[in-house]
Design an enzyme around this catalytic site. Structure first.
Site, PDB file in Angstrom:
ATOM      1  CG  ASP A   1    -120.318  29.291  51.202  1.00  0.00           C
ATOM      2  OD1 ASP A   1    -121.380  29.873  51.511  1.00  0.00           O
ATOM      3  OD2 ASP A   1    -119.812  28.391  51.893  1.00  0.00           O
TER       4      ASP A   1
ATOM      5  CE  LYS B   1    -118.553  31.388  53.631  1.00  0.00           C
ATOM      6  NZ  LYS B   1    -118.187  30.127  54.303  1.00  0.00           N
TER       7      LYS B   1
ATOM      8  CG  HIS C   1    -126.261  30.775  55.590  1.00  0.00           C
ATOM      9  ND1 HIS C   1    -125.783  29.795  56.439  1.00  0.00           N
ATOM     10  CD2 HIS C   1    -125.239  31.057  54.730  1.00  0.00           C
ATOM     11  CE1 HIS C   1    -124.534  29.501  56.116  1.00  0.00           C
ATOM     12  NE2 HIS C   1    -124.180  30.258  55.086  1.00  0.00           N
TER      13      HIS C   1
END
Length: 359
Positions: free
Chosen positions: A204, A207, A259
Site C-alpha cells: 500500500d 497511499k 487489487h
C-alpha cells in the site's frame, strides 16, 4: 603435497620414495598392490600418482582409467612409469588419462624435476581455489549486508506508510507472514518466498499519494472518493518502478496488482487469471483476510470464521483457487496470528529477523 607410489617392485618403490621425499613439502604413500591404492583413493586423495605400467594384478593403464572414472579422483595427475617403448602402449595410456611418462631405468634427477613441476602446479591450483573461496565468502558477506539494508529500508518505509493511513505495523506484519505461508504452500522456492514476505510490506505504498480526507474518512467513501482511493495502486507502481533491485521489482508488481481479481473485475488494469503476477495473487488473500479481521475507523473486525468463509467463497472469482487452497492448508497457523494478536512479540522487526534466519 601427498604422492601415491604404486609399483609391485619393493626396490623401485624405495627409489621412488627416496627421490620424491627429497622434495620439500611432499609425503609419500607407497603400495605394492594397485587394488590397495585404489581403495585408499576413496578417502585419502593424493596430489599426484606415480604408477608402474606392468604389474601382475592390474596394469598402470587400468589404474589410471579407473581413477579417471571416479569424480573424486578424476582430476589427479598421474605419471606412468614403464620400460616399454611401444607407441600403442603410450597412446593407450594417454587415452586413459596419463599426465606424463617416465622411462625405466629411472633417472632420479628427471623424476625429481617432473614431480616438482606437477606438485608446483597443484600448489598454484590450490592457492587459486583458496583465493576463489575467499572471494566468494566476501561476496556472500556483501550480499548479506545489502539484503539487511534493503530489509531496514522496507521496514522503516512500511512504518511510515502505516502511520500515514492509520494502520498499525501489525497489519503489515501479519500480511507479510500470511503471504509467506501461502507462497511456501504453493511450492515457491525459499528465496521467492522470502522476497514476497519482505516486498508485501510495501503493498500500500501508493497511499502516500492520497489526500488525508480520503484516508481518514470514518464512513463509507463516495464513488468519486473510491475512484481516487483506487489510484493508490498506480501511485505504488510509479514509486517502485525502474529499480534494479529484484526485491523492489517484486514489491512494484504487488503494489500495482494486489487489487486485481481472478475473474478480471479488479483494478487498476482489469487483468485476470495467471496474467496477474503470482506475488500479487498471494498478497491479495493475505491483505483481505487481515483487513476483514482488523478493526477500522469505518468498520468493526469480522469474526475469524466469517473471514475464512469469505476467502473460501471468493475462490475462482476474487482469488486464485490454488492460492485459496494453500491458504486453507495453512489456516491453523494463520488463525493463530489473529488469536494471539495481543502478543506484542509478533512485530515486523521480529518477522524480519525470522526472515533472515530462514533465508
Amino acid at each position: 603435497m601427498r604422492v601415491f607410489v604404486i609399483d609391485d617392485s619393493p626396490s623401485v618403490v624405495a627409489t621412488l620414495r627416496r627421490a620424491v621425499e627429497a622434495i620439500s613439502g611432499s609425503k609419500v604413500l607407497s603400495f605394492l598392490h594397485p587394488a590397495e591404492a585404489l581403495d585408499r583413493l576413496e578417502d585419502q586423495a593424493p596430489d599426484l600418482i606415480l604408477v608402474d605400467y606392468m604389474m601382475p594384478d592390474m596394469t598402470g593403464i587400468e589404474v589410471i582409467s579407473r581413477m579417471r572414472k571416479n569424480p573424486l579422483t578424476a582430476h589427479i595427475p598421474a605419471i606412468m612409469i614403464t620400460s616399454r617403448k611401444e607407441t600403442d602402449i603410450k597412446m593407450a595410456a594417454m587415452e586413459a588419462g596419463a599426465t606424463e611418462f617416465l622411462n625405466k631405468p629411472i633417472d632420479e634427477a628427471e623424476l625429481t624435476i617432473r614431480v616438482r613441476n606437477i606438485l608446483n602446479i597443484g600448489e598454484e591450483r590450490l592457492a587459486l581455489a583458496n583465493k576463489a573461496a575467499a572471494l566468494q565468502r566476501d561476496f556472500n558477506a556483501a550480499i548479506q549486508r545489502i539484503e539487511r539494508h534493503e530489509e531496514e529500508i522496507i521496514w522503516r518505509l512500511s512504518k511510515a506508510i502505516a502511520c500515514r493511513h492509520g494502520e498499525t505495523a501489525d497489519h503489515l506484519d501479519r500480511v507479510a507472514i500470511i503471504a509467506r505461508m501461502i507462497a511456501e504452500e504453493i511450492g515457491l522456492d525459499e528465496g521467492h518466498c522470502r522476497t514476497i514476505f519482505l516486498a508485501s510490506a510495501l503493498h500500500d505504498v501508493g497511499k502516500i499519494g492520497l489526500p488525508d480526507a480520503i484516508l481518514s474518512k470514518p464512513g463509507p467513501l463516495t464513488a468519486e472518493e473510491r475512484r481516487q482511493m483506487q489510484r493508490h495502486t498506480d501511485f505504488g507502481a510509479e514509486i517502485l518502478s525502474e529499480s534494479s533491485s529484484e526485491l523492489i521489482q517484486v514489491a512494484g508488481r504487488i503494489a500495482e496488482s494486489h487489487h486485481e481479481k481472478w475473474d478480471g473485475t479488479g483494478y487498476p488494469m482489469g487483468i485476470a487469471g495467471a496474467s496477474i503476477p503470482i506475488e500479487a495473487r498471494v498478497v491479495a488473500i493475505a491483505d483481505v483476510v487481515d483487513a476483514l479481521c482488523s478493526k477500522r475507523s469505518y468498520k468493526s473486525a469480522w469474526p475469524i470464521a466469517d473471514a475464512f468463509r469469505e476467502i473460501v467463497n471468493s475462490s475462482g472469482t476474487h482469488f486464485d483457487p490454488s492460492c485459496v487452497a494453500a491458504f486453507c492448508r495453512r489456516w491453523i497457523d494463520i488463525k493463530s496470528l489473529f488469536e494471539n494478536a495481543h502478543d506484542d512479540s509478533t512485530t515486523i522487526v521480529s518477522s524480519l529477523q525470522l526472515s533472515r534466519g530462514s533465508a
